[in-house]
Design a protein around this motif. Structure first.
Motif, mmCIF file in Angstrom:
data_model
loop_
_atom_site.group_PDB
_atom_site.id
_atom_site.type_symbol
_atom_site.label_atom_id
_atom_site.label_comp_id
_atom_site.label_asym_id
_atom_site.label_seq_id
_atom_site.Cartn_x
_atom_site.Cartn_y
_atom_site.Cartn_z
ATOM 1 N N ILE A 118 0.826 -1.201 0.000
ATOM 2 C CA ILE A 118 0.000 0.000 0.000
ATOM 3 C C ILE A 118 0.861 1.251 0.000
ATOM 4 O O ILE A 118 0.586 2.213 -0.718
ATOM 5 N N GLY A 119 1.933 1.252 0.784
ATOM 6 C CA GLY A 119 2.795 2.433 0.856
ATOM 7 C C GLY A 119 3.387 2.797 -0.485
ATOM 8 O O GLY A 119 3.427 3.977 -0.868
ATOM 9 N N LEU A 120 3.850 1.801 -1.235
ATOM 10 C CA LEU A 120 4.431 2.062 -2.546
ATOM 11 C C LEU A 120 3.368 2.570 -3.517
ATOM 12 O O LEU A 120 3.623 3.500 -4.300
ATOM 13 N N ASN A 151 2.263 5.022 7.282
ATOM 14 C CA ASN A 151 1.818 3.740 6.748
ATOM 15 C C ASN A 151 2.574 2.543 7.313
ATOM 16 O O ASN A 151 2.098 1.414 7.210
ATOM 17 N N SER A 152 3.722 2.755 7.925
ATOM 18 C CA SER A 152 4.541 1.633 8.387
ATOM 19 C C SER A 152 3.758 0.744 9.343
ATOM 20 O O SER A 152 3.071 1.235 10.241
ATOM 21 N N GLY A 153 3.883 -0.564 9.153
ATOM 22 C CA GLY A 153 3.183 -1.467 10.048
ATOM 23 C C GLY A 153 3.691 -2.894 9.946
ATOM 24 O O GLY A 153 4.247 -3.295 8.920
ATOM 25 N N PRO A 186 -8.008 0.384 5.479
ATOM 26 C CA PRO A 186 -8.120 -0.653 4.449
ATOM 27 C C PRO A 186 -8.688 -1.944 5.015
ATOM 28 O O PRO A 186 -8.505 -2.256 6.196
ATOM 29 N N GLY A 187 -9.355 -2.685 4.155
ATOM 30 C CA GLY A 187 -9.860 -3.991 4.525
ATOM 31 C C GLY A 187 -9.021 -5.100 3.922
ATOM 32 O O GLY A 187 -7.798 -5.101 4.020
ATOM 33 N N TRP A 188 -9.670 -6.017 3.247
ATOM 34 C CA TRP A 188 -9.045 -7.212 2.671
ATOM 35 C C TRP A 188 -8.380 -6.820 1.359
ATOM 36 O O TRP A 188 -9.017 -6.723 0.319
ATOM 37 N N VAL A 189 -7.081 -6.559 1.402
ATOM 38 C CA VAL A 189 -6.353 -5.987 0.269
ATOM 39 C C VAL A 189 -5.257 -6.943 -0.182
ATOM 40 O O VAL A 189 -4.588 -7.582 0.640
ATOM 41 N N ASP A 190 -5.055 -7.035 -1.459
ATOM 42 C CA ASP A 190 -4.031 -7.896 -2.055
ATOM 43 C C ASP A 190 -2.660 -7.253 -1.878
ATOM 44 O O ASP A 190 -2.310 -6.314 -2.595
ATOM 45 N N THR A 191 -1.891 -7.737 -0.904
ATOM 46 C CA THR A 191 -0.551 -7.211 -0.634
ATOM 47 C C THR A 191 0.392 -8.370 -0.349
ATOM 48 O O THR A 191 -0.015 -9.529 -0.298
ATOM 49 N N GLU A 204 -6.330 0.943 -5.120
ATOM 50 C CA GLU A 204 -7.615 1.495 -4.683
ATOM 51 C C GLU A 204 -7.481 2.226 -3.347
ATOM 52 O O GLU A 204 -8.137 3.253 -3.123
ATOM 53 N N ILE A 205 -6.627 1.718 -2.467
ATOM 54 C CA ILE A 205 -6.352 2.441 -1.221
ATOM 55 C C ILE A 205 -5.651 3.757 -1.537
ATOM 56 O O ILE A 205 -5.959 4.807 -0.971
ATOM 57 N N ALA A 206 -4.711 3.697 -2.457
ATOM 58 C CA ALA A 206 -3.931 4.888 -2.822
ATOM 59 C C ALA A 206 -4.821 5.994 -3.384
ATOM 60 O O ALA A 206 -4.542 7.178 -3.177
ATOM 61 N N GLU A 207 -5.877 5.625 -4.095
ATOM 62 C CA GLU A 207 -6.790 6.637 -4.636
ATOM 63 C C GLU A 207 -7.399 7.460 -3.508
ATOM 64 O O GLU A 207 -7.524 8.685 -3.605
ATOM 65 N N VAL A 208 -7.809 6.795 -2.430
ATOM 66 C CA VAL A 208 -8.438 7.492 -1.318
ATOM 67 C C VAL A 208 -7.414 8.334 -0.561
ATOM 68 O O VAL A 208 -7.685 9.486 -0.201
ATOM 69 N N VAL A 209 -6.234 7.780 -0.334
ATOM 70 C CA VAL A 209 -5.176 8.553 0.314
ATOM 71 C C VAL A 209 -4.830 9.775 -0.534
ATOM 72 O O VAL A 209 -4.628 10.876 -0.013
#
Length: 233
Positions: free
Chosen positions: A14-16, A74-76, A169-174, A202-207
């Motif tokens: 997600i961070g990238l 975003n680090s986690g 974010p929910g169930w995301v392909d990472t 899709e997460i990046a769009e909202v961020v």
């Protein structure tokens, strides 16, 4: 002049995706990493568990790109285990990285934002912080804490023109989910009202929206990006 954005943990997942989205929006983007920096972005090595490391990373970004206008925390990490057998070090490690890491990087940039009387801070939390998650008491606690921190900062920083919002974010392909067994992935997907995994993009769009000038009247918001997974939470 282009605004400067810092994305922690921006070397993958997600961070990238967020970092690349902000760069596409015309920002000068820096990412932090612990290993494997991306080749297409300005990257600074940083361990968000270490205050000195955070301090040096922020200074390097400011000296190279300029003052930071946008922070995406975003680090986690995860250290999943049933609570009855979850060790205190495993609980503390997740809290230290996810929640305290967000505190440290925000603390390092917020005074300059207050001085300029403008800024965008976006915390990347998780649907687990809204709903809880079996085997992830540490992770869910850290992500819920991020929401409380963000909403408190939204109140404190509003007089200075700094907005603070949270994406969940929910169930995301990472990288973190791709290693799960197919049966587990199918089971989780079946619980998502939209019937699929989300993507990091899709997460990046909202961020990207929350980091933009167009979000100037949004602060203290918690936006689930989860295909409806947290409905009713």
């Amino acid at each position: 002049m282009s605004r400067v954005a810092l994305v922690t943990g921006g070397n993958r997942g997600i961070g990238l995706a967020v970092a690349r989205r902000l760069a596409a929006d015309g920002m000068k983007v820096a990412v932090t990493y612990r290993s494997d920096p991306p080749s297409d972005l300005f990257a600074v090595q940083c361990d968000v568990r270490d205050p000195e490391s955070v301090h040096h990373a922020v200074n390097e970004v400011e000296q190279t790109l300029g003052g930071i206008d946008v922070l995406v925390a975003n680090s986690g990490i995860t250290r999943d285990r049933a609570f009855a057998v979850m060790s205190e070090p495993d609980f503390a490690a997740v809290m230290d990285t996810n929640l305290m890491g967000a505190y440290r990087v925000t603390r390092a940039v917020v005074r300059e934002m207050m001085r300029k009387r403008e800024g965008r801070i976006v915390f990347v939390s998780s649907v687990a912080g809204l709903t809880g998650s079996v085997g992830q008491a540490n992770y869910a606690s850290s992500k819920a804490g991020m929401i409380g921190l963000a909403r408190s900062l939204a109140l404190e920083l509003s007089p200075y023109g700094v907005t603070v919002n949270t994406v969940a974010p929910g169930w995301v392909d990472t990288d973190m989910t791709v290693r799960l067994p197919e049966k587990v992935k199918e089971g989780i997907t079946s619980q998502v009202p939209l019937g699929r995994q989300g993507s990091a993009e899709e997460i990046a769009e909202v961020v990207g929206f929350l980091a933009s000038e167009g979000s100037s009247y949004v602060t203290g918001a918690v936006l689930p990006v989860d295909g409806g997974l947290s409905l009713g939470a």
